[in-house]
Design an enzyme around this catalytic site. Structure first.
Site, PDB file in Angstrom:
ATOM      1  N   SER A   8       0.821  -1.201   0.000  1.00  0.00           N
ATOM      2  CA  SER A   8       0.000   0.000   0.000  1.00  0.00           C
ATOM      3  C   SER A   8       0.857   1.254   0.000  1.00  0.00           C
ATOM      4  O   SER A   8       1.664   1.474   0.914  1.00  0.00           O
ATOM      5  CB  SER A   8      -0.918   0.016   1.227  1.00  0.00           C
ATOM      6  OG  SER A   8      -1.594   1.257   1.318  1.00  0.00           O
ATOM      7  N   HIS A  33      -1.065  -1.287  -4.238  1.00  0.00           N
ATOM      8  CA  HIS A  33      -2.357  -0.920  -3.656  1.00  0.00           C
ATOM      9  C   HIS A  33      -2.455   0.595  -3.492  1.00  0.00           C
ATOM     10  O   HIS A  33      -1.551   1.233  -2.941  1.00  0.00           O
ATOM     11  CB  HIS A  33      -2.512  -1.603  -2.295  1.00  0.00           C
ATOM     12  CG  HIS A  33      -3.902  -1.533  -1.729  1.00  0.00           C
ATOM     13  ND1 HIS A  33      -4.927  -2.335  -2.174  1.00  0.00           N
ATOM     14  CD2 HIS A  33      -4.417  -0.753  -0.747  1.00  0.00           C
ATOM     15  CE1 HIS A  33      -6.024  -2.063  -1.479  1.00  0.00           C
ATOM     16  NE2 HIS A  33      -5.745  -1.106  -0.615  1.00  0.00           N
ATOM     17  N   ASP A  35      -4.840   3.494  -1.913  1.00  0.00           N
ATOM     18  CA  ASP A  35      -5.960   3.834  -1.032  1.00  0.00           C
ATOM     19  C   ASP A  35      -6.450   5.238  -1.374  1.00  0.00           C
ATOM     20  O   ASP A  35      -5.740   6.225  -1.143  1.00  0.00           O
ATOM     21  CB  ASP A  35      -5.521   3.790   0.430  1.00  0.00           C
ATOM     22  CG  ASP A  35      -5.243   2.377   0.904  1.00  0.00           C
ATOM     23  OD1 ASP A  35      -6.199   1.587   0.969  1.00  0.00           O
ATOM     24  OD2 ASP A  35      -4.083   2.073   1.211  1.00  0.00           O
ATOM     25  N   MET A  37      -9.064   8.116  -0.582  1.00  0.00           N
ATOM     26  CA  MET A  37      -9.964   8.558   0.486  1.00  0.00           C
ATOM     27  C   MET A  37     -10.432   9.983   0.217  1.00  0.00           C
ATOM     28  O   MET A  37      -9.647  10.811  -0.253  1.00  0.00           O
ATOM     29  CB  MET A  37      -9.241   8.506   1.836  1.00  0.00           C
ATOM     30  CG  MET A  37      -8.577   7.183   2.140  1.00  0.00           C
ATOM     31  SD  MET A  37      -7.720   7.271   3.729  1.00  0.00           S
ATOM     32  CE  MET A  37      -6.782   5.737   3.656  1.00  0.00           C
ATOM     33  N   HIS A  66      -8.397   0.980  -4.028  1.00  0.00           N
ATOM     34  CA  HIS A  66      -9.476   0.792  -3.063  1.00  0.00           C
ATOM     35  C   HIS A  66     -10.115   2.141  -2.798  1.00  0.00           C
ATOM     36  O   HIS A  66      -9.494   3.032  -2.217  1.00  0.00           O
ATOM     37  CB  HIS A  66      -8.906   0.180  -1.771  1.00  0.00           C
ATOM     38  CG  HIS A  66      -9.900   0.079  -0.665  1.00  0.00           C
ATOM     39  ND1 HIS A  66      -9.524  -0.042   0.661  1.00  0.00           N
ATOM     40  CD2 HIS A  66     -11.253   0.078  -0.663  1.00  0.00           C
ATOM     41  CE1 HIS A  66     -10.594  -0.120   1.409  1.00  0.00           C
ATOM     42  NE2 HIS A  66     -11.665  -0.037   0.633  1.00  0.00           N
ATOM     43  N   MET A  68     -12.340   4.485  -0.872  1.00  0.00           N
ATOM     44  CA  MET A  68     -13.053   4.772   0.376  1.00  0.00           C
ATOM     45  C   MET A  68     -13.686   6.142   0.216  1.00  0.00           C
ATOM     46  O   MET A  68     -13.284   7.127   0.841  1.00  0.00           O
ATOM     47  CB  MET A  68     -12.081   4.700   1.556  1.00  0.00           C
ATOM     48  CG  MET A  68     -11.651   3.275   1.868  1.00  0.00           C
ATOM     49  SD  MET A  68     -10.235   3.174   2.974  1.00  0.00           S
ATOM     50  CE  MET A  68      -8.895   3.258   1.750  1.00  0.00           C
ATOM     51  N   MET A 137     -11.621  -5.640   5.434  1.00  0.00           N
ATOM     52  CA  MET A 137     -10.867  -4.636   6.183  1.00  0.00           C
ATOM     53  C   MET A 137     -10.632  -5.168   7.599  1.00  0.00           C
ATOM     54  O   MET A 137     -11.583  -5.463   8.320  1.00  0.00           O
ATOM     55  CB  MET A 137     -11.634  -3.315   6.224  1.00  0.00           C
ATOM     56  CG  MET A 137     -11.699  -2.588   4.896  1.00  0.00           C
ATOM     57  SD  MET A 137     -10.058  -2.154   4.242  1.00  0.00           S
ATOM     58  CE  MET A 137      -9.413  -1.104   5.555  1.00  0.00           C
ATOM     59  N   GLY A 145      -1.133   2.078   9.648  1.00  0.00           N
ATOM     60  CA  GLY A 145      -0.429   1.824  10.897  1.00  0.00           C
ATOM     61  C   GLY A 145      -1.296   1.402  12.060  1.00  0.00           C
ATOM     62  O   GLY A 145      -0.857   1.439  13.208  1.00  0.00           O
ATOM     63  N   ASP A 175      -6.695  -6.189   4.262  1.00  0.00           N
ATOM     64  CA  ASP A 175      -5.984  -4.909   4.389  1.00  0.00           C
ATOM     65  C   ASP A 175      -6.173  -4.376   5.804  1.00  0.00           C
ATOM     66  O   ASP A 175      -7.301  -4.223   6.278  1.00  0.00           O
ATOM     67  CB  ASP A 175      -6.543  -3.909   3.371  1.00  0.00           C
ATOM     68  CG  ASP A 175      -5.806  -2.584   3.383  1.00  0.00           C
ATOM     69  OD1 ASP A 175      -4.810  -2.461   4.114  1.00  0.00           O
ATOM     70  OD2 ASP A 175      -6.233  -1.673   2.646  1.00  0.00           O
ATOM     71  N   GLY A 177      -3.155  -3.753   9.233  1.00  0.00           N
ATOM     72  CA  GLY A 177      -2.362  -4.430  10.246  1.00  0.00           C
ATOM     73  C   GLY A 177      -1.693  -5.700   9.771  1.00  0.00           C
ATOM     74  O   GLY A 177      -1.269  -6.523  10.585  1.00  0.00           O
TER      75      GLY A 177
END
Length: 216
Positions: A8, A33, A35, A37, A66, A68, A137, A145, A175, A177
Site C-alpha cells: 500500500s 495498492h 488507497d 480517500m 481501493h 473509500m 478490512m 499503521g 488490508d 495491520g
C-alpha cells in the site's frame, strides 16, 4: 495460484515516490495498492488522479485501487482511464452494488468489494458470483499503521467457506495491520491477496519484507 502481495502506497515516502516505485518494480510484489480517500466516507484524505496517473507511468505492475469514497460510480471511467486494473468499492457506499460491479467490468477492470470490520458478510453474499475479489478490512478504514482486529481471521475463514461452497474463484484480499507476524495465519484462513503498508515502507529493507511475505 500463489498468493499476491499488494504493497500500500499510503505509507510510502511521497517526497521520493519515484524511488519507492522503483523499489516495488524490483520487488516480488505483483500488485500496488492505492488507497483513495475523500474525507467524507472516511476521516482522511489521501490522493487522487494525478498521483495515480504518475504511478501508472512508472510501473507495469497491477494497480489495485481501493475507493473509500462516497458515490464511487461517478468516477469509475476516470479510474479506468488513469490505468487502474482492479477497482474496489466499499459495499457500504454503494446503493446499487450489483450495477456498480457491472459498470466496473464494462470499464474493463477487475472488480472488488470491500467490507468494513462491522459489516456482516451477508452484504456480499448476492454478488460473490460476479465480483472478482472481496476485501476484508481488518482495521477501521482511514489511516495506516493501525492494529489488526483479531476477529478478522474468523471472518476470512467464513468468507472462504462461502466461496468454496459455491465453487467460485473469488479472491479474498485483507488490508489493515498485515505484517510478517500474522500473514501466515491470514493465508491459512483463506486470504489470497495481502495488503501491507507500514510493515513494508516502515522497514529499513522493504524489498526484503516483500520477499519474506511472498515466500510464506
Amino acid at each position: 495460484m500463489p498468493h499476491i502481495i499488494s504493497p500500500s502506497l499510503l505509507t510510502a515516502d511521497f517526497t521520493n515516490l519515484s524511488q519507492e516505485i522503483d523499489m516495488l518494480n524490483r520487488s516480488q510484489a505483483q500488485w500496488i495498492h492505492l488507497d483513495v480517500m475523500d474525507g467524507v466516507f472516511v476521516p482522511n484524505i489521501s490522493f487522487g488522479f494525478p498521483v495515480i496517473e504518475s504511478v501508472r507511468k512508472l510501473t507495469d505492475k497491477i494497480l489495485d485501487a481501493h475507493l473509500m469514497i462516497v458515490e464511487p460510480d461517478r468516477y469509475i471511467e476516470r479510474f479506468a482511464s488513469a490505468g487502474v486494473n482492479v477497482l474496489t468499492v466499499q459495499a457500504e457506499a454503494c446503493i446499487h452494488l450489483n450495477r456498480t460491479i457491472h459498470r466496473i467490468k464494462e470499464s474493463r477492470m477487475k472488480t472488488g468489494v470491500a467490507l468494513n470490520p462491522h459489516t456482516p458478510l451477508v452484504m456480499v453474499e448476492e454478488v460473490l458470483d460476479i465480483a472478482d475479489m472481496i476485501l476484508i478490512m481488518s482495521v477501521n478504514p482511514g489511516f495506516g499503521g493501525q492494529t489488526f482486529i483479531s476477529g478478522s481471521l474468523d471472518r476470512i475463514s467464513r468468507l472462504k467457506k462461502m466461496i468454496d461452497d459455491r465453487q467460485l474463484s473469488t479472491l479474498i484480499q485483507v488490508d489493515g495491520g498485515v505484517a510478517l507476524n500474522n500473514a501466515k495465519e491470514l493465508l491459512n484462513a483463506g486470504c489470497d491477496v495481502l495488503v501491507a503498508g507500514n510493515a513494508i515502507f516502515g522497514n529499513e529493507n522493504p524489498e526484503q519484507v516483500i520477499s519474506e511475505l511472498y515466500e510464506l
